[in-house]
Design an enzyme around this catalytic site. Structure first.
Site, PDB file in Angstrom:
ATOM      1  N   VAL A 175     -10.318 -18.918 -15.544  1.00  0.00           N
ATOM      2  CA  VAL A 175     -10.604 -18.150 -16.750  1.00  0.00           C
ATOM      3  C   VAL A 175     -11.001 -16.740 -16.328  1.00  0.00           C
ATOM      4  O   VAL A 175     -12.036 -16.533 -15.716  1.00  0.00           O
ATOM      5  CB  VAL A 175     -11.721 -18.807 -17.583  1.00  0.00           C
ATOM      6  CG1 VAL A 175     -11.993 -17.986 -18.846  1.00  0.00           C
ATOM      7  CG2 VAL A 175     -11.345 -20.227 -17.950  1.00  0.00           C
ATOM      8  N   ASP A 176     -10.155 -15.786 -16.633  1.00  0.00           N
ATOM      9  CA  ASP A 176     -10.321 -14.406 -16.171  1.00  0.00           C
ATOM     10  C   ASP A 176     -10.716 -13.527 -17.350  1.00  0.00           C
ATOM     11  O   ASP A 176      -9.887 -13.201 -18.202  1.00  0.00           O
ATOM     12  CB  ASP A 176      -9.017 -13.914 -15.541  1.00  0.00           C
ATOM     13  CG  ASP A 176      -9.130 -12.494 -15.006  1.00  0.00           C
ATOM     14  OD1 ASP A 176     -10.273 -12.009 -14.866  1.00  0.00           O
ATOM     15  OD2 ASP A 176      -8.090 -11.881 -14.734  1.00  0.00           O
TER      16      ASP A 176
END
Length: 307
Positions: A175-176
């Site tokens: 999850v960026d």
């Protein structure tokens, strides 16, 4: 008139050491990749700032603005460019560690020596506090690395499944929060995926186009010979300014759907575009995709509703 004698070698040793330890712990606790030489360069910059204060005109630089600017420059030298939101978090960690380690140095030193006679404070007085700070930095550095790894694996790393032309593949995504890419045609968020993971699920003509034309001229797909025109309608061109490139077009593909799981709950959507990344996103192979945070927000809304 009271006088003060300052030994430059003592000042260099103590100030540079403290700057280095603060930057080291900041990198560890924030999960940043760093070079020891860059940390040392940033620490020396902090020492030069202190040294300038002893010049006749240096007092004008000793203010809140000067301190903030120098500390931000130190962070840039130590860790390089990063998204401004992440840089803000790293800055807060940096200031928090600075205050904490400063308190340790003074507290331990006064514990061993008591209050010094007069106003004389030398590096020998602070030596116990400095040694305690070095030991504390080593311990917290290791703890911070383990903590960041556990948090990253437990929260930021999520399993997901991607459907593409009646085929499905499972992968691990990171999850960026810095991934704000959007498909300009549909406005859908873009999920970045390693090409090596997608390659077995792509038709040969698509792989041939990527090898021969896609990397040098992404816009050439319209002139390519496609036996199955459905793949032509899946291709997207996404403008970007990341992934190690100052600007350009990222080749994307419209999947049938993507499903993401977090703590036993899943969310499935077709409103997403997969951006194809030619290199490995994770050198260690711990994840194969970068997931925009908007795709997992429904999971948290469900969780809040149930509570």
């Amino acid at each position: 008139m009271a006088s003060c004698v300052v030994y430059v070698d003592e000042l260099l040793l103590t100030n540079t050491l403290m700057n280095f330890l603060v930057l080291y712990l900041t990198g560890r606790l924030a999960g940043l990749a760093f070079s020891v030489w860059r940390l040392l360069l940033a620490a020396l910059l902090g020492f030069l700032y202190i040294l300038i204060l002893f010049t006749p005109s240096g007092a004008y630089l000793y203010n809140l603005v000067g301190k903030v600017l120098v500390s931000l420059l130190m962070l840039w030298l130590a860790f390089g460019f990063m998204p401004w939101r992440r840089f803000l978090v790293v800055g807060l960690i940096f200031y928090g560690i600075s205050l904490a380690l400063g308190g340790v140095v003074y507290g331990v030193s006064f514990f061993f020596h008591g209050h010094p006679e007069g106003e004389k404070l030398t590096y020998r007085f602070f030596l116990p506090g400095l040694l305690a700070t070095v030991l504390l930095a080593i311990v917290l550095g290791r703890v911070g690395t383990r903590l960041h790894r556990r948090v990253g694996e437990g929260f930021f790393h999520v399993p997901c499944r991607l459907w593409l032309a009646n085929r499905s593949l499972e992968l691990t995504a990171l999850v960026d929060t810095g991934n704000q890419l959007l498909d300009p045609a549909s406005g859908y968020p873009v999920m970045i995926v390693d090409y090596a993971v997608l390659e077995p699920h792509l038709p040969e003509e698509f792989r041939s186009w990527l090898r021969e034309s896609g990397s040098s001229d992404p816009t050439s797909f319209a002139s390519w010979s496609w036996s199955d025109p459905r793949w032509l309608t899946r291709i997207r061109l996404i403008p970007f300014r990341s992934l190690g490139v100052s600007g350009g077009l990222l080749v994307g593909i419209k999947p049938d759907a993507v499903e993401v799981w977090y703590r036993g709950k899943g969310v499935k959507t077709s409103k997403v575009v997969v951006g194809i990344y030619g290199d490995r996103l994770s050198p260690e192979g711990t994840y194969q995709a970068l997931l925009p945070p908007g795709l997992i927000e429904p999971l948290f809304r469900v969780k809040e509703g149930e509570s």
